[in-house]
Design a protein around this motif. Sequence first.
Motif, short mmCIF file in Angstrom:
data_model
loop_
_atom_site.label_atom_id
_atom_site.label_comp_id
_atom_site.label_asym_id
_atom_site.label_seq_id
_atom_site.Cartn_x
_atom_site.Cartn_y
_atom_site.Cartn_z
N ARG A 295 -17.10 -50.87 35.80
CA ARG A 295 -18.40 -50.25 36.00
C ARG A 295 -18.88 -49.49 34.77
N LEU A 296 -18.02 -49.31 33.79
CA LEU A 296 -18.39 -48.50 32.62
C LEU A 296 -18.60 -49.35 31.38
N GLY A 297 -18.60 -50.66 31.56
CA GLY A 297 -18.63 -51.57 30.43
C GLY A 297 -19.81 -51.41 29.49
N ASP A 298 -20.92 -50.84 29.98
CA ASP A 298 -22.09 -50.67 29.12
C ASP A 298 -21.89 -49.60 28.05
N LEU A 299 -20.94 -48.74 28.27
CA LEU A 299 -20.74 -47.63 27.32
C LEU A 299 -19.87 -48.12 26.17
N LEU A 300 -20.35 -49.11 25.45
CA LEU A 300 -19.47 -49.83 24.56
C LEU A 300 -19.03 -49.06 23.33
N ARG A 301 -19.67 -47.93 23.04
CA ARG A 301 -19.24 -47.14 21.88
C ARG A 301 -18.43 -45.91 22.29
N LEU A 302 -18.09 -45.84 23.55
CA LEU A 302 -17.38 -44.65 24.02
C LEU A 302 -16.02 -44.52 23.35
N GLU A 303 -15.76 -43.32 22.81
CA GLU A 303 -14.47 -43.07 22.17
C GLU A 303 -13.63 -42.06 22.93
N GLU A 304 -14.31 -41.15 23.62
CA GLU A 304 -13.56 -40.11 24.32
C GLU A 304 -14.02 -40.02 25.76
N PHE A 305 -13.07 -39.99 26.65
CA PHE A 305 -13.39 -39.82 28.06
C PHE A 305 -12.48 -38.74 28.62
N HIS A 306 -13.09 -37.66 29.09
CA HIS A 306 -12.32 -36.56 29.66
C HIS A 306 -12.65 -36.44 31.14
N ILE A 307 -11.65 -36.38 31.93
CA ILE A 307 -11.88 -36.12 33.35
C ILE A 307 -10.66 -35.34 33.82
N SER A 327 -10.49 -44.15 22.28
CA SER A 327 -9.29 -43.69 21.59
C SER A 327 -8.72 -42.42 22.22
N LEU A 328 -9.49 -41.79 23.09
CA LEU A 328 -8.96 -40.60 23.76
C LEU A 328 -9.28 -40.68 25.25
N LEU A 329 -8.25 -40.58 26.06
CA LEU A 329 -8.45 -40.46 27.50
C LEU A 329 -7.68 -39.24 27.94
N ASN A 330 -8.39 -38.31 28.54
CA ASN A 330 -7.71 -37.12 29.05
C ASN A 330 -7.94 -37.03 30.55
N VAL A 331 -6.89 -37.32 31.30
CA VAL A 331 -6.96 -37.24 32.76
C VAL A 331 -5.88 -36.28 33.25
N SER A 332 -5.61 -35.28 32.46
CA SER A 332 -4.54 -34.36 32.87
C SER A 332 -5.01 -33.51 34.05
#
Length: 600
Positions: A295-307, A327-332
């Motif tokens: 569902r997030l495929g349109d965000l093709l330049r996304l580098e950081e996702f924090h949740i 390059s960064l996923l923060n799901v802590s």
Amino acid sequence: MQADHHYTPRWGALCMLAAGLALTSQAPPPCPRSCRCGAAVPTANCSYARLAAVPERLPPDLTRLNLSRNAIRTLAPEQFGALTRLEDLDLSDNLLAYVEADAFVGLRSLLDLRVARNRLKVLPVGAFAGLSRLRLLDVSGNEILGFLDFTFRESAGLRVLKALQNDVVFVSRQAFAGLTDLRQLHLDGCNLTSVPTEAFVHLGGLTGLYLHRLESTVLPNYAFLCLARLKELFIADWPRLEMLSANSLVGLNLTSLVIRSCNLSSVPYAAFHHLVYLVHLDLSYNPIGYIQGNRLGDLLRLEEFHIVGGRLRRIEMATFHGLARLSLLNVSGNLLSTLEEPVFQSPGALRRLGLDANPLDCDCRLLWLARRRSSLDFGGGPPTCGALGRWDFLDYPAAEIAELLTCRPPHVRPHQPDLVWVEQGHMAVLHCNAEGRPAPSVTWRNPELRALTDVGRIRAVANGSLEVRYAQPQDAGPYRCVASNAAGNDTRSVELRVRALSKKKPFRLKSWLVALPSSSPDQREPPFDVKTLLIAASIGFLSFLSSVSVCFVAMFFWSKGRGQIKHTANIAYVPRSAPAGSNGGAGNYVETSRFTMKLM
Ligand SMILES: *[C@@H]1O[C@H](CO)[C@@H](O)[C@H](O)[C@H]1NC(C)=O
Ligand SMILES: *[C@@H]1O[C@H](CO)[C@@H](O)[C@H](O)[C@H]1NC(C)=O
Ligand SMILES: *[C@@H]1O[C@H](CO)[C@@H](O)[C@H](O)[C@H]1NC(C)=O
Ligand SMILES: *[C@@H]1O[C@H](CO)[C@@H](O)[C@H](O)[C@H]1NC(C)=O
Ligand SMILES: *[C@@H]1O[C@H](CO)[C@@H](O)[C@H](O)[C@H]1NC(C)=O
Ligand SMILES: *[C@@H]1O[C@H](CO)[C@@H](O)[C@H](O)[C@H]1NC(C)=O
Ligand SMILES: *[C@@H]1O[C@H](CO)[C@@H](O)[C@H](O)[C@H]1NC(C)=O
């Protein structure tokens, strides 16, 4: 206070001496008493000086004046008259309740003005008159109730406006008129119930908008029109915000979007999909339960996702497909039991991963992480898993990790005969008792091999069983349950047979009777239930008669009231009552009343 004692002897004595001199000569006013003045650069630091008002005479060449942490209550018009070189004025932490119009007139070089943490309730129009070069205005921490039209008309060069921690209730349409150069706006709604869309229309140059504490439950469509240059949108601490309308962010071309500490329970995919330049997305501290795949495929330049700090239980496969630069996923700090490699489009691009403080299951699904441990930065803390206590990837040698992180393919245990009979109209429950590590997920397929969901007459329930309710003959056939986990899958087939009811009986009537507790399905009955038919017929007849008679009674009273109007009554009702023709209304009435009496 300590600072006061420290500085006063040195500067104070000097300033008193200078003040004495100033009285006798016509030299420019020296540094005021209890202020500390810089020698080389003409600055005056009058912080913590217990001033009740702005010092009368200030050195005219000052470039910086710090009047913070005093007890100044008012500013008169042209209060700072002659300080034409002043660039920085700090009036924070005073007791200012009101700023007169033209208070700052004359400060034509002023760039930064701080009036934070005072008691301002309103910013009168004209308060900032004359500040043509003003770049930064900070009015945070006051009690400002609203922004009036044209408040900033005379400070058109303003770049940054900070108005955090106020009680803002309204923002008038033209409040920001003229602020075409404004780059950053920090607003704190607190008591504002909606985004002041119309006021934002004037802010064509805005690049950063920071909205704190609004009392809004929905971000409406087209909330940020005309903010074409906006790059950074920050929405935080809106405790009631539950959803973003699909077109709420239309018109924006953001690179950074933060929606923190709100009440979103799902990712607003639709609102995001046009943000193809988005680099940074932060949805932390929202009660989001899972992220759907693809569902997030349109965000093709996304580098950081924090949740961070949410209620994430699951990140579906292919969630980040299309996001090759992530390059960064923060799901802590969530409730995740695992994070599988196939959620990423390019796991190799990942550099930082926050996965700590999740109740992880340590099985083969995390092997990829163990292999990547030297190239991944785990930030605050390494992933830990429940079973092994605080389990740090870096603590175990590679060979041991492979033994610790194991999976077992699913196995469906026979729990029920392979052939299940059910009476037509009754419920059958087919079981699928699967085990494995990790716990397998179970799906069911019907005899046509269509996957069955958890809705409908035939539905898969959460514990893995299949419910066939009100079984019908066409439901018969082989049902397959497929149990699968990361290690593989296992299938079992159960044949369902439906014992049909006697063909002679009318279907509808029969199924009603089956539903009654006393009736038995084997009971033989005539094809038509005469009693039921009679009751149905008489109910219909009665209701017809009663409606006809109600009409006639109504007409009777009407005709009595109106006198001689009879024709319409006859035309409408005679055909079914009697061949009375179009004669007198009285005769007609007699006949009808007889009819009614018959009914009773
Ligand atoms: C001004 O004075 C206060 C109190 O003496 C001190 O804390 C502050 O650092 C000073 N500011 C500057 C810019 O020197
Ligand atoms: C604003 O809201 C706060 C609580 O959030 C309340 O105490 C205050 O009275 C409100 N102010 C106005 C002007 O409504
Ligand atoms: C957040 O949303 C939930 C329902 O999704 C609701 O029960 C709760 O009251 C909301 N919280 C606030 C502060 O509005
Ligand atoms: C959107 O922003 C990016 C950079 O952030 C820019 O390269 C691009 O041209 C912008 N697109 C539009 C339509 O303004
Ligand atoms: C994730 O966020 C938490 C909380 O903000 C922070 O402590 C941690 O360092 C972050 N992890 C990474 C990998 O950035
Ligand atoms: C699963 O739940 C259904 C009711 O929701 C129940 O009929 C069935 O027996 C349960 N299956 C197992 C294996 O416990
Ligand atoms: C089950 O596993 C086999 C290989 O063992 C695979 O070909 C098949 O696609 C899997 N089926 C499902 C539904 O996962």
